[in-house]
Design an enzyme around this catalytic site. Structure first.
Site, PDB file in Angstrom:
ATOM      1  N   CYS A 122       0.584  41.093   9.676  1.00 11.12           N
ATOM      2  CA  CYS A 122      -0.794  41.476  10.032  1.00 11.12           C
ATOM      3  C   CYS A 122      -0.971  41.908  11.488  1.00 11.12           C
ATOM      4  O   CYS A 122      -1.840  42.705  11.797  1.00 11.12           O
ATOM      5  CB  CYS A 122      -1.772  40.365   9.680  1.00 11.12           C
ATOM      6  SG  CYS A 122      -1.495  38.832  10.576  1.00 11.12           S
ATOM      7  N   LYS A 195      -2.128  27.595   2.984  1.00  8.87           N
ATOM      8  CA  LYS A 195      -2.912  28.277   4.015  1.00  8.87           C
ATOM      9  C   LYS A 195      -4.196  28.788   3.376  1.00  8.87           C
ATOM     10  O   LYS A 195      -4.167  29.599   2.456  1.00  8.87           O
ATOM     11  CB  LYS A 195      -2.103  29.435   4.591  1.00  8.87           C
ATOM     12  CG  LYS A 195      -2.847  30.215   5.662  1.00  8.87           C
ATOM     13  CD  LYS A 195      -1.942  31.241   6.319  1.00  8.87           C
ATOM     14  CE  LYS A 195      -2.696  32.099   7.313  1.00  8.87           C
ATOM     15  NZ  LYS A 195      -1.858  33.120   7.920  1.00  8.87           N
ATOM     16  N   LYS A 248      -2.754  24.374   6.707  1.00 10.46           N
ATOM     17  CA  LYS A 248      -3.510  25.098   7.737  1.00 10.46           C
ATOM     18  C   LYS A 248      -4.825  25.585   7.184  1.00 10.46           C
ATOM     19  O   LYS A 248      -4.816  26.137   6.081  1.00 10.46           O
ATOM     20  CB  LYS A 248      -2.660  26.289   8.167  1.00 10.46           C
ATOM     21  CG  LYS A 248      -3.301  27.215   9.155  1.00 10.46           C
ATOM     22  CD  LYS A 248      -2.399  28.371   9.429  1.00 10.46           C
ATOM     23  CE  LYS A 248      -3.179  29.363  10.260  1.00 10.46           C
ATOM     24  NZ  LYS A 248      -2.630  30.664  10.242  1.00 10.46           N
ATOM     25  N   TYR A 313      -2.994  24.598  20.346  1.00  8.37           N
ATOM     26  CA  TYR A 313      -3.182  25.238  21.656  1.00  8.37           C
ATOM     27  C   TYR A 313      -3.377  24.182  22.738  1.00  8.37           C
ATOM     28  O   TYR A 313      -3.360  24.497  23.917  1.00  8.37           O
ATOM     29  CB  TYR A 313      -4.381  26.205  21.585  1.00  8.37           C
ATOM     30  CG  TYR A 313      -4.174  27.229  20.476  1.00  8.37           C
ATOM     31  CD1 TYR A 313      -3.357  28.342  20.695  1.00  8.37           C
ATOM     32  CD2 TYR A 313      -4.708  27.049  19.199  1.00  8.37           C
ATOM     33  CE1 TYR A 313      -3.096  29.242  19.672  1.00  8.37           C
ATOM     34  CE2 TYR A 313      -4.458  27.945  18.174  1.00  8.37           C
ATOM     35  CZ  TYR A 313      -3.653  29.036  18.417  1.00  8.37           C
ATOM     36  OH  TYR A 313      -3.385  29.918  17.395  1.00  8.37           O
TER      37      TYR A 313
END
Ligand code: PBG
Length: 325
Positions: A122, A195, A248, A313
């Protein structure tokens, strides 16, 4: 009530007692830090919806990876922003692709750092979908070949683990076979097995410039209502030879994470995604939440639910916080 026998508060009186009976502890090995690598030199562009997260050119990503390693981060996952995009995602499997360059540079500088590559199309397709398109449809089997090629090319560059995230049926098997026939039987696959099609990926699509140009990803990513189907997805990736199973996003799917943990004996990863990060950041910036405490509580809940590995993150901040007391 002097006759009370059970008093759980006895073990909560002081921090050393609480620490003694703590069931879940975060450690530096739990965390994987994502990086977004772009072309150019000296580039360090902050992602507007993800304060503290940057698009970094190869030289800058080496610098940040080194700093992260010194902080205690032991693994990174790389995403790429190529120079140009096309219908067949050429940049995903080019020898000189942006992720391939970054893998070479980081592994040269930091031989002990674990390098994971996100294996998807993607970020490299002009239309932003995770596979090849014909008549508005994302084709499954035609995409497998390109996904497998991408994995081989990432392994050639020096990735330790490839992480297929396109949600194409059979992608783990196709990658395993391609890796093995190219002499990469020692390279592991971390499957984004479960996912969901999630609005929590919003900020990531700013970071990776990978929003689909038309439609959405619901024809290949999972419906958020489905738990039994998650077991089927995990089962398939397990059967196809996955070395890790990932769930996820993380926080809105802790029930799924727990179910996958209970059913499979592979290492389980959870991706604390961009939107989950952005929500905490935004509330903290407004002074509405204590960022460090909410971060640690969130990451602890993900581990408690069954994750062995947390992609976040917040990896650096979490490690710093855990080691600061
Ligand atoms: C690529 C990919 C995505 C994320 C990880 N790999 C985006 C998507 O599927 O749209 C999301 C990560 C995040 O939100 O932090 N397919």
């Amino acid at each position: 009530m002097a006759d009370l026998i059970h008093r759980p508060r006895r073990l909560r009186r002081r921090e050393p007692l609480r620490a003694l009976v703590r069931e879940v502890r975060l450690s530096r090995e739990d965390f994987i830090l994502p990086f977004f690598v772009c072309t150019g030199e000296g580039v360090r562009r902050e992602v507007s919806s993800m304060p503290g997260v940057f698009n970094l050119s190869v030289d800058e990503v080496v610098r940040d990876a080194t700093e992260a390693y010194e902080t205690g981060v032991r693994g990174v996952i790389l995403f790429g922003l190529p120079e140009s995009k096309d219908e067949t995602a050429t940049g995903a499997y080019a020898e000189s692709g942006i992720v391939q360059q970054a893998v070479r540079a980081i592994s040269r500088a930091l031989p002990d750092l674990i390098i994971i590559t996100d294996t998807c199309l993607c970020e490299y397709t002009s239309h932003g979908h995770c596979g090849v398109i014909r008549q508005g449809e994302v084709l499954n089997d035609e995409s497998l070949e390109l996904i497998a090629r991408t994995a081989v090319s990432q392994a050639e560059a020096g990735a330790d683990i490839v992480a297929p995230s396109a949600m194409m049926d059979g992608q783990v098997g196709a990658i395993r076979e391609a890796l093995d026939t190219n002499g990469f039987e020692h390279i592991a696959i971390m499957a984004y097995a479960v996912k969901y099609a999630s609005a929590f990926y919003g900020p990531f699509r700013d970071a990776a410039d990978s929003a689909p140009a038309f439609g959405d990803r619901r024809a290949y990513q999972m419906d958020s209502s489905n738990a039994r189907e998650a077991m089927r997805e995990a089962e398939l990736d397990y059967a196809e030879g996955a070395d890790f199973l990932m769930v996820k996003p993380a926080l809105p799917y802790l029930d799924i994470l727990k179910a996958v943990r209970d059913r499979f004996d592979l290492p389980i990863a959870a991706y604390h995604v961009s939107g989950e990060y952005a929500m905490i950041k935004a509330a903290a910036q407004k002074g509405w939440l204590d960022e460090e405490r909410v971060m640690l509580e969130t990451l602890t809940s993900i581990k408690r639910a069954g994750a062995d590995i947390i992609i976040t993150y917040y990896a650096r901040e979490a490690i710093r916080a855990v080691f600061s007391f």
